[in-house]
Write a protein that holds these residues in place. Structure first.
Motif, PDB file in Angstrom:
ATOM      1  N   ALA A 279       0.851  -1.195   0.000  1.00 54.99           N
ATOM      2  CA  ALA A 279       0.000   0.000   0.000  1.00 54.99           C
ATOM      3  C   ALA A 279       0.880   1.235   0.000  1.00 54.99           C
ATOM      4  N   PRO A 280       1.419   1.637  -1.156  1.00 54.90           N
ATOM      5  CA  PRO A 280       2.372   2.760  -1.194  1.00 54.90           C
ATOM      6  C   PRO A 280       1.778   4.074  -0.693  1.00 54.90           C
ATOM      7  N   LEU A 281       0.496   4.310  -0.953  1.00 54.40           N
ATOM      8  CA  LEU A 281      -0.129   5.544  -0.478  1.00 54.40           C
ATOM      9  C   LEU A 281      -0.142   5.608   1.048  1.00 54.40           C
ATOM     10  N   ILE A 282      -0.453   4.488   1.693  1.00 50.70           N
ATOM     11  CA  ILE A 282      -0.488   4.452   3.155  1.00 50.70           C
ATOM     12  C   ILE A 282       0.931   4.529   3.719  1.00 50.70           C
ATOM     13  N   MET A 283       1.891   3.931   3.033  1.00 51.08           N
ATOM     14  CA  MET A 283       3.288   4.047   3.472  1.00 51.08           C
ATOM     15  C   MET A 283       3.713   5.510   3.510  1.00 51.08           C
ATOM     16  N   LEU A 284       3.356   6.252   2.463  1.00 49.83           N
ATOM     17  CA  LEU A 284       3.689   7.671   2.428  1.00 49.83           C
ATOM     18  C   LEU A 284       2.968   8.418   3.545  1.00 49.83           C
ATOM     19  N   THR A 285       1.718   8.041   3.801  1.00 48.75           N
ATOM     20  CA  THR A 285       0.947   8.659   4.889  1.00 48.75           C
ATOM     21  C   THR A 285       1.597   8.388   6.239  1.00 48.75           C
ATOM     22  N   VAL A 286       2.001   7.149   6.461  1.00 49.80           N
ATOM     23  CA  VAL A 286       2.669   6.776   7.718  1.00 49.80           C
ATOM     24  C   VAL A 286       3.927   7.616   7.914  1.00 49.80           C
ATOM     25  N   ALA A 287       4.718   7.765   6.847  1.00 52.01           N
ATOM     26  CA  ALA A 287       5.965   8.523   6.944  1.00 52.01           C
ATOM     27  C   ALA A 287       5.703   9.986   7.287  1.00 52.01           C
ATOM     28  N   PHE A 288       4.743  10.605   6.604  1.00 55.08           N
ATOM     29  CA  PHE A 288       4.493  12.028   6.844  1.00 55.08           C
ATOM     30  C   PHE A 288       3.815  12.269   8.188  1.00 55.08           C
ATOM     31  N   ILE A 289       2.922  11.376   8.598  1.00 56.14           N
ATOM     32  CA  ILE A 289       2.318  11.519   9.928  1.00 56.14           C
ATOM     33  C   ILE A 289       3.391  11.375  11.002  1.00 56.14           C
ATOM     34  N   GLY A 290       4.278  10.398  10.839  1.00 54.82           N
ATOM     35  CA  GLY A 290       5.367  10.216  11.797  1.00 54.82           C
ATOM     36  C   GLY A 290       6.283  11.428  11.849  1.00 54.82           C
ATOM     37  N   GLY A 291       6.682  11.940  10.680  1.00 55.65           N
ATOM     38  CA  GLY A 291       7.555  13.104  10.646  1.00 55.65           C
ATOM     39  C   GLY A 291       6.889  14.337  11.227  1.00 55.65           C
ATOM     40  N   ALA A 292       5.613  14.554  10.891  1.00 55.04           N
ATOM     41  CA  ALA A 292       4.892  15.716  11.407  1.00 55.04           C
ATOM     42  C   ALA A 292       4.710  15.628  12.917  1.00 55.04           C
ATOM     43  N   THR A 293       4.433  14.421  13.410  1.00 55.77           N
ATOM     44  CA  THR A 293       4.277  14.245  14.858  1.00 55.77           C
ATOM     45  C   THR A 293       5.596  14.495  15.573  1.00 55.77           C
ATOM     46  N   ALA A 294       6.685  13.967  15.012  1.00 59.14           N
ATOM     47  CA  ALA A 294       8.004  14.179  15.620  1.00 59.14           C
ATOM     48  C   ALA A 294       8.325  15.663  15.710  1.00 59.14           C
ATOM     49  N   LEU A 295       8.015  16.409  14.662  1.00 56.59           N
ATOM     50  CA  LEU A 295       8.327  17.832  14.616  1.00 56.59           C
ATOM     51  C   LEU A 295       7.422  18.634  15.547  1.00 56.59           C
ATOM     52  N   MET A 296       6.116  18.364  15.488  1.00 52.42           N
ATOM     53  CA  MET A 296       5.165  19.127  16.287  1.00 52.42           C
ATOM     54  C   MET A 296       5.374  18.904  17.785  1.00 52.42           C
ATOM     55  N   ALA A 297       5.526  17.641  18.184  1.00 50.31           N
ATOM     56  CA  ALA A 297       5.708  17.344  19.607  1.00 50.31           C
ATOM     57  C   ALA A 297       7.010  17.940  20.135  1.00 50.31           C
ATOM     58  N   ALA A 298       8.032  17.975  19.284  1.00 49.50           N
ATOM     59  CA  ALA A 298       9.309  18.560  19.713  1.00 49.50           C
ATOM     60  C   ALA A 298       9.159  20.056  19.990  1.00 49.50           C
ATOM     61  N   THR A 299       8.388  20.750  19.150  1.00 46.70           N
ATOM     62  CA  THR A 299       8.191  22.185  19.386  1.00 46.70           C
ATOM     63  C   THR A 299       7.429  22.429  20.685  1.00 46.70           C
ATOM     64  N   ILE A 300       6.439  21.590  20.968  1.00 45.05           N
ATOM     65  CA  ILE A 300       5.687  21.758  22.219  1.00 45.05           C
ATOM     66  C   ILE A 300       6.578  21.461  23.415  1.00 45.05           C
ATOM     67  N   GLY A 301       7.435  20.459  23.297  1.00 46.81           N
ATOM     68  CA  GLY A 301       8.336  20.106  24.390  1.00 46.81           C
ATOM     69  C   GLY A 301       9.260  21.247  24.788  1.00 46.81           C
ATOM     70  N   MET A 302       9.555  22.154  23.858  1.00 48.19           N
ATOM     71  CA  MET A 302      10.436  23.285  24.152  1.00 48.19           C
ATOM     72  C   MET A 302       9.792  24.303  25.078  1.00 48.19           C
ATOM     73  N   THR A 303       8.462  24.279  25.180  1.00 45.72           N
ATOM     74  CA  THR A 303       7.755  25.329  25.920  1.00 45.72           C
ATOM     75  C   THR A 303       7.190  24.857  27.254  1.00 45.72           C
ATOM     76  N   GLN A 304       7.341  23.571  27.583  1.00 47.70           N
ATOM     77  CA  GLN A 304       6.752  23.033  28.802  1.00 47.70           C
ATOM     78  C   GLN A 304       7.716  23.182  29.985  1.00 47.70           C
ATOM     79  N   TYR A 305       7.139  23.305  31.186  1.00 44.86           N
ATOM     80  CA  TYR A 305       7.952  23.438  32.399  1.00 44.86           C
ATOM     81  C   TYR A 305       7.780  22.261  33.359  1.00 44.86           C
ATOM     82  N   ASP A 306       6.735  21.480  33.172  1.00 46.16           N
ATOM     83  CA  ASP A 306       6.560  20.262  33.963  1.00 46.16           C
ATOM     84  C   ASP A 306       7.536  19.213  33.441  1.00 46.16           C
ATOM     85  N   ILE A 307       8.422  18.715  34.294  1.00 45.79           N
ATOM     86  CA  ILE A 307       9.489  17.822  33.853  1.00 45.79           C
ATOM     87  C   ILE A 307       8.945  16.560  33.188  1.00 45.79           C
ATOM     88  N   LYS A 308       7.821  16.045  33.691  1.00 46.64           N
ATOM     89  CA  LYS A 308       7.251  14.836  33.104  1.00 46.64           C
ATOM     90  C   LYS A 308       6.572  15.126  31.772  1.00 46.64           C
TER      91      LYS A 308
END
Length: 654
Positions: A279-308
């Protein structure tokens, strides 16, 4: 030895039953011994099985143990059994090994809790469910474990049920996961409809013959499976439950939300790699969702003060890397990062628990600082794991992360590599921001609090995990052909003949009168270039060092700089508020659901259904009251009614 497979999940189940029913009677020491001993027995059994599998020829490393026929109805038949192969063995080692260390750590961390027995009963039950998930020989056994870890996660997140926030977090995790689980269940039904079986080995063997490359059935199946994975592994759009799950005890975060449960989605995608490769279309979707999640969550992590919460968003981001690897077909790299992540992220979570324990429950990094003198073991182990997650040579995270970035560029595209590289830069920055704010600088701890190091029962697991985070990269040594031990181990499971599959799909389409476009471009393999890989490794290392230097400059050399930079910045507030995604879900899904539920309750149920039923009862009651006059008990009245009835009959007759 492989026949011992059934004992691996049974030991934690027995421990859960003993502690759940008799924990209050046998005392805390016995509870801890039962809980840790049961997981230790599972780990030892897995080691024996691993040794047996290791000395088995590579092509024969697949063992299936069927315990009994679970369901049989018409054409539908499901066995309850376990599948032991190199992939499931890796997961079993991680689950039982890291799980045992976290159980030992919990003895010290949770010792003052009254519901000590309840905590370990839940934790053992979770181990049982997770082992079912990774050991099951078919989709339904996996789904039972899948649901089991979800229920245990609800129990453990809401462990402090006296707190409303903990209860709400548990409910949120449970409900959000149900969305993904429903999609997973639909995928299982569709798989049975096409294949007539849900056994892993049968489905993966028949897939290239039953399915057409890129066609609708395989696209729908893999899309539904991936939706299920996004729920369990906290990816866009079903990631919002995991940061709130930090309401549970810190060892729970280390076990469930770093090393085991949240990686279940990655394991499922890798287990079904044959389907996803078609399923090449879903493979591409998996890759972009994974990359977008990695990027978005990293930006949020920069602004948090709760260690956990910083570590929670880091987990979301790192699992995004694993899905990015899956999306470009680098399944070994995904499992490699899963393993190394289990080591350093479990150490980081347990290290944060040690910090919280040492300063009496404080989680705000703005109220920490200068703790490395008071907690030297916690600091050193935390620092090692932070270097690992940042991707500093020669620690484990460097090798696993670099392999993902290499495949994202060589097997994916420059955009995917850019997502991963940017996420790596942000990861190094916000993780060392955490280290510098927590352990360096002047102490901002409450003067009435006296920081102290944790007991040995807590620091020993930290040291072991830090050691694993240091040497774990040896599982995948790059550049030297044949030295990637994990690749060699997993190759019998993850081998997929794309050329044969494309040819079979082409014949099937021709038989149906269709003429597909050429798929030859999919067979072009990128030539492995050692110098390109070395250049990318050096670039990756440079990106990580840049992030660390940036964090040092902002939080050690110029600690006032971040405050000046973010002052009045609307973008910072947007990121700090997690891009408003929770508020968006509340406005578009939660609140309309609540309003609709109240409407159905108050109007449809109470006024409609209950009102209708009550109206019928009232009418019958009214008629009953009117009929009472005919049951007066006087003989003369009955005689009068008989005469009147007789006269009516005469009139009707004549």
């Amino acid at each position: 030895m492989l026949n011992l497979a059934c004992l691996v999940p049974i030991f934690p189940l027995i421990g859960s039953i003993i502690n759940g029913f008799f924990g209050l009677r046998i005392g805390k020491n016995a509870v801890g011994m039962v809980a840790c001993g049961s997981v230790a027995l599972s780990f030892l059994t897995v080691l024996l099985m691993f040794a047996s599998l290791l000395f088995t020829p590579a092509e024969e490393r697949m063992f299936e143990q069927v315990l009994f026929t679970w369901m049989a109805a018409g054409d539908f038949s499901v066995d309850f059994g376990f599948q032991i192969d190199p992939l499931s063995m890796v997961m079993m080692l991680v689950v039982t090994g890291v799980g045992f260390l976290i159980h030992v750590y919990s003895i010290g961390y949770m010792h003052e809790e009254y519901s000590y027995y309840r905590y370990f009963a839940y934790l053992n039950l979770f181990m049982f469910s997770m082992l079912l998930l990774v050991m099951g020989n078919n989709f339904l056994v996996m789904f039972i474990g899948w649901e089991g870890v979800g229920v245990c996660s609800y129990f453990l997140i809401g462990y402090y049920f006296e707190k409303k926030s903990a209860c709400d977090a548990g409910v949120k995790a449970f409900v959000v996961n149900r969305v993904g689980d429903f999609a997973f269940l639909l995928a299982i039904m569709y798989i049975f409809n096409i294949f007539g079986t849900i056994d892993f080995s049968d489905v993966m063997h028949m897939a290239p013959e039953k399915l057409i490359f890129g066609a609708e059935p395989v696209t729908i199946i893999t899309l539904l499976l991936f939706i299920g994975a996004t729920g369990k592994s906290a990816q866009i759009p079903l990631y919002t439950w995991l940061p709130d799950a930090m309401e549970g005890p810190t060892p729970v975060s280390a076990l469930i939300h770093a090393a085991t449960m949240v990686t279940a989605g990655v394991y499922m995608v890798v287990r079904c790699s044959v389907l996803f490769e078609m399923a090449p279309l879903i493979m591409l979707t998996v890759a972009f969702i994974g990359g977008a999640t990695a990027l978005m969550a990293a930006t949020i992590g920069m602004t948090q003060y709760d260690i956990k919460r910083v570590l929670a968003y880091s987990t979301v981001s790192q699992i995004g890397y694993m899905f990015l690897a899956c999306g470009v077909g680098a399944y070994t790299a995904a499992i490699f990062h899963l393993v190394t992540h289990a080591f350093f992220k479990a150490c980081l979570f347990l290290g944060s628990g040690s910090v919280i324990h040492g300063i009496h429950g404080e989680q705000d990094m703005r109220k920490m600082g200068g703790l490395k003198e008071h907690q030297p073991i916690t600091y050193i182990t935390f620092l090692i794991s932070t270097f690992a997650i940042a991707g500093i040579f020669p620690l484990s995270g460097f090798f696993s992360k670099d392999e993902i970035l290499y495949h994202a560029l060589m097997d994916g595209n420059i955009i995917l590599w850019g997502m991963g590289a940017t996420g790596a830069l942000l990861t190094a920055f916000y993780m060392f921001r955490l280290v510098f704010m927590t352990f360096w600088g002047e102490s901002r701890v409450d003067p009435h609090v006296h920081p102290h190091e944790s007991p040995k029962v807590m620091t020993l697991p930290l040291m072991i995990l830090a050691g694993l985070a240091t040497v774990g990269g040896l599982l995948g040594i790059p550049l030297v052909h044949g030295w990637h031990a994990l690749h060699n181990w997993l190759e019998p499971v993850l081998h997929f003949d794309l050329a044969a599959t494309l040819e079979h799909s082409r014949h099937m389409l021709h038989a149906q009168g269709e003429h597909p476009a050429s798929w030859a471009h999919l067979l072009i393999e990128t030539e492995h270039n050692v110098w390109v890989e070395i250049a990318l490794m050096l670039l990756s290392l440079g990106i990580a060092i840049t992030g660390i230097v940036g964090a040092y400059f902002c939080y050690v050399k110029n600690p006032d700089l971040p405050g000046k930079f973010i002052k009045g910045q609307w973008g910072y507030e947007l990121v700090k508020n997690k891009y408003g995604v929770d508020e968006l879900y509340d406005a578009t899904i939660v609140k309309p659901t609540v309003v609709g539920s109240f409407f159905l309750w108050k109007t449809a149920d109470q006024k409609g259904i209950d009102g209708g039923v009550n109206a019928v009862a009232n009418v019958i009651g009214w008629f009953s009251v009117q009929a009472r006059v005919f049951q007066s008990g006087f003989v003369r009245n009955y005689a009068l009614f008989m005469v009147m009835g007789f006269l009516v009959l005469l009139i009707l007759m004549f």
